[in-house]
Design an enzyme around this catalytic site. Structure first.
Site, PDB file in Angstrom:
ATOM      1  N   LYS A 116       0.814  -1.216   0.000  1.00 43.49           N
ATOM      2  CA  LYS A 116       0.000   0.000   0.000  1.00 43.49           C
ATOM      3  C   LYS A 116       0.848   1.267   0.000  1.00 43.49           C
ATOM      4  CE  LYS A 116      -4.463  -1.581   1.448  1.00 43.49           C
ATOM      5  NZ  LYS A 116      -5.597  -1.491   2.363  1.00 43.49           N
ATOM      6  N   LYS A 199      -5.210  -9.464  -6.795  1.00 52.49           N
ATOM      7  CA  LYS A 199      -6.362  -9.686  -5.927  1.00 52.49           C
ATOM      8  C   LYS A 199      -7.560  -8.845  -6.385  1.00 52.49           C
ATOM      9  CE  LYS A 199      -6.069  -7.704  -1.833  1.00 52.49           C
ATOM     10  NZ  LYS A 199      -5.608  -7.344  -0.481  1.00 52.49           N
ATOM     11  N   LYS A 202     -11.303  -3.323  -4.026  1.00 52.20           N
ATOM     12  CA  LYS A 202     -12.093  -2.120  -4.285  1.00 52.20           C
ATOM     13  C   LYS A 202     -11.209  -0.985  -4.779  1.00 52.20           C
ATOM     14  CE  LYS A 202     -13.004  -2.742   0.590  1.00 52.20           C
ATOM     15  NZ  LYS A 202     -14.019  -3.126   1.522  1.00 52.20           N
TER      16      LYS A 202
HETATM   17  P1  TYM Z   1     -10.969  -5.440   3.927  1.00 51.89           P
HETATM   18  O1  TYM Z   1     -11.972  -4.378   4.231  1.00 51.89           O
HETATM   19  O2  TYM Z   1      -9.954  -5.150   2.893  1.00 51.89           O
HETATM   20  O3  TYM Z   1     -11.699  -6.764   3.521  1.00 51.89           O
HETATM   21  C1  TYM Z   1     -12.745  -7.357   4.316  1.00 51.89           C
HETATM   22  C2  TYM Z   1     -12.621  -8.872   4.273  1.00 51.89           C
HETATM   23  O4  TYM Z   1     -12.663  -9.334   2.917  1.00 51.89           O
HETATM   24  C3  TYM Z   1     -11.542 -10.158   2.646  1.00 51.89           C
HETATM   25  N1  TYM Z   1     -11.143  -9.966   1.240  1.00 51.89           N
HETATM   26  C4  TYM Z   1     -10.976 -10.960   0.361  1.00 51.89           C
HETATM   27  N2  TYM Z   1     -11.119 -12.294   0.466  1.00 51.89           N
HETATM   28  C5  TYM Z   1     -10.888 -13.042  -0.642  1.00 51.89           C
HETATM   29  N3  TYM Z   1     -10.518 -12.515  -1.838  1.00 51.89           N
HETATM   30  C6  TYM Z   1     -10.375 -11.182  -1.998  1.00 51.89           C
HETATM   31  N4  TYM Z   1     -10.021 -10.666  -3.182  1.00 51.89           N
HETATM   32  C7  TYM Z   1     -10.593 -10.340  -0.868  1.00 51.89           C
HETATM   33  N5  TYM Z   1     -10.541  -8.997  -0.667  1.00 51.89           N
HETATM   34  C8  TYM Z   1     -10.867  -8.790   0.623  1.00 51.89           C
HETATM   35  C9  TYM Z   1     -10.477  -9.697   3.603  1.00 51.89           C
HETATM   36  O5  TYM Z   1      -9.508 -10.701   3.844  1.00 51.89           O
HETATM   37  C10 TYM Z   1     -11.272  -9.370   4.850  1.00 51.89           C
HETATM   38  O6  TYM Z   1     -11.497 -10.529   5.623  1.00 51.89           O
HETATM   39  N6  TYM Z   1      -7.874  -4.879   7.840  1.00 51.89           N
HETATM   40  C11 TYM Z   1      -9.124  -5.482   7.387  1.00 51.89           C
HETATM   41  C12 TYM Z   1     -10.309  -5.060   8.213  1.00 51.89           C
HETATM   42  C13 TYM Z   1     -10.137  -5.293   9.667  1.00 51.89           C
HETATM   43  C14 TYM Z   1     -10.198  -6.546  10.348  1.00 51.89           C
HETATM   44  C15 TYM Z   1      -9.969  -6.245  11.710  1.00 51.89           C
HETATM   45  C16 TYM Z   1     -10.411  -7.856   9.946  1.00 51.89           C
HETATM   46  C17 TYM Z   1      -9.893  -4.326  10.584  1.00 51.89           C
HETATM   47  N7  TYM Z   1      -9.787  -4.908  11.811  1.00 51.89           N
HETATM   48  C18 TYM Z   1      -9.958  -7.249  12.692  1.00 51.89           C
HETATM   49  C19 TYM Z   1     -10.409  -8.857  10.930  1.00 51.89           C
HETATM   50  C20 TYM Z   1     -10.167  -8.556  12.259  1.00 51.89           C
HETATM   51  C21 TYM Z   1      -9.380  -5.067   5.952  1.00 51.89           C
HETATM   52  O7  TYM Z   1      -8.911  -4.036   5.496  1.00 51.89           O
HETATM   53  O8  TYM Z   1     -10.240  -5.886   5.270  1.00 51.89           O
END
Ligand code: TYM
Length: 336
Positions: A116, A199, A202
């Site tokens: 990032k 991947k 968004k």
């Molecule tokens: P975020 O908002 O990017 O994504 C949310 C969830 O979706 C999953 N994900 C995917 N899984 C499979 N293929 C993909 N292409 C894909 N893109 C996203 C992510 O693995 C995630 O589970 N840092 C985290 C949010 C967060 C969090 C936490 C998660 C903040 N605190 C505590 C778990 C526990 C994030 O940015 O996810």
């Protein structure tokens, strides 16, 4: 008993990667865990969202629309605590306490920060760097036992385990259980429809690279039709997909949607080309998204109800977080 915690950033739309990688599992675990007397906490990670610049008005709107998307996908506020991080100050407070425990060397290994921040690392925000400490606080605050996430969050959870273990040892307490990541067997990493090595995300500038849960049937069909593939027919053996990232991704999506293994899907489609496979995949996608989209329209049209639900969730989350935060303050020797 089980304590399930997970979050999603409220930026833009919920896409198929989020849904298959994480949210669908949240919904499944919510029903299981509620029946067993455990607890689930699902939140909008709005504090994480500000680690890159966000338009303030858009961020506020995105918290609501992501809450609507979670409800539409099946999160039930009667079974799970749904809230946004910013309304539970304990997340920020515990982050600071854990910042004394987390090591710079651990953060330096985080691949997501490197991705990032890109080339201009000196210009990245401090928050982007310490992001995983906030994530550790998110889960440890509720003494999580299980954290359902996609594959890309696995490294952050390993750091959360390291922080928990070091805190417990350094302060000679048994405060934090080590949380186990729950990563789906298929669909742990859904790839872009335009590039099977990137991947689905968004932040990809091309909307054709992803399926949004809000896409209508024609859009879904067009995105699948235009998805990058290769000219070969599908193999009978999954090993035949090893060097074909786009084909592997589409078959993986099909398998996850149909709740079948890749072997089973190939059993049906071996020898056929994408001319036959893509319409079947599009149909499966449209069927999966139809009820979600219908509920989404319903929730999105009732912002007062969304605010009420987030209010109830934040009140419960604050109450659940308070005793753990108190114990953490006491453990490090800070009296309040
Ligand atoms: P975020 O908002 O990017 O994504 C949310 C969830 O979706 C999953 N994900 C995917 N899984 C499979 N293929 C993909 N292409 C894909 N893109 C996203 C992510 O693995 C995630 O589970 N840092 C985290 C949010 C967060 C969090 C936490 C998660 C903040 N605190 C505590 C778990 C526990 C994030 O940015 O996810």
């Amino acid at each position: 008993s089980k304590r399930i915690v997970s979050g999603i950033q409220p930026t833009g739309n919920l896409h198929l990667g989020n849904y298959l990688g994480a949210i669908r599992n949240w919904v499944r675990m919510q029903d299981e865990v509620a029946a067993e007397g455990g607890d689930c906490f699902f939140f909008l990670a709005d504090l994480h969202a500000i680690t890159v610049h966000n338009d303030p008005a858009e961020l506020a709107a995105n918290v609501r629309s992501m809450a609507a998307a979670l409800l539409a996908a099946g999160i039930d506020p009667a079974k799970a605590v749904m809230f946004n991080q910013a309304r539970v100050p304990a997340h920020a407070e515990l982050t600071w306490l854990l910042s004394g425990t987390a090591r710079i060397g651990w953060l330096n290994r985080m691949t997501q920060f490197k991705d990032k921040a890109g080339k201009n690392r000196e210009g990245a925000s401090v928050g982007l760097y310490t992001y995983p400490v906030l994530m550790a606080a998110d889960v440890l605050l509720y003494r999580a036992t299980h954290v359902p996430v996609g594959d890309d969050q696995k490294q952050h959870l390993e750091l959360a385990r390291d922080v928990a273990a070091k805190f417990n040892t350094d302060f000679d307490v048994e405060l934090f259980p080590l949380p186990d990541p729950i990563i789906p067997p298929t669909a742990a990493r859904i790839m872009s429809l335009r590039d099977g090595t990137a991947k689905m995300s968004k932040s990809d500038p091309s909307d054709m690279s992803r399926i949004n849960l809000t896409d209508d049937s024609d859009t879904v069909a067009a995105k699948v039709r235009k998805a990058k593939t290769d000219p070969d027919p599908l193999p009978a053996d999954p090993a035949g997909l090893a060097e074909r990232p786009e084909a592997r991704n589409l078959v993986g999506i099909y398998a996850a949607l149909a709740d079948r293994t890749v072997e089973q899907v190939l059993g049906d489609f071996a020898g056929q080309g994408f001319g036959a496979f893509k319409p079947a995949l599009a149909e499966l996608l449209v069927e999966t998204l139809r009820p979600i989209k219908a509920r989404l329209d319903q929730f999105a049209g009732d912002p007062a109800e969304l605010d009420r639900l987030l209010d109830v969730g934040a009140t419960r989350a604050r109450a659940e977080a308070a005793p753990t935060l108190d114990s953490a303050y006491r453990a490090v020797g800070l009296s309040r």
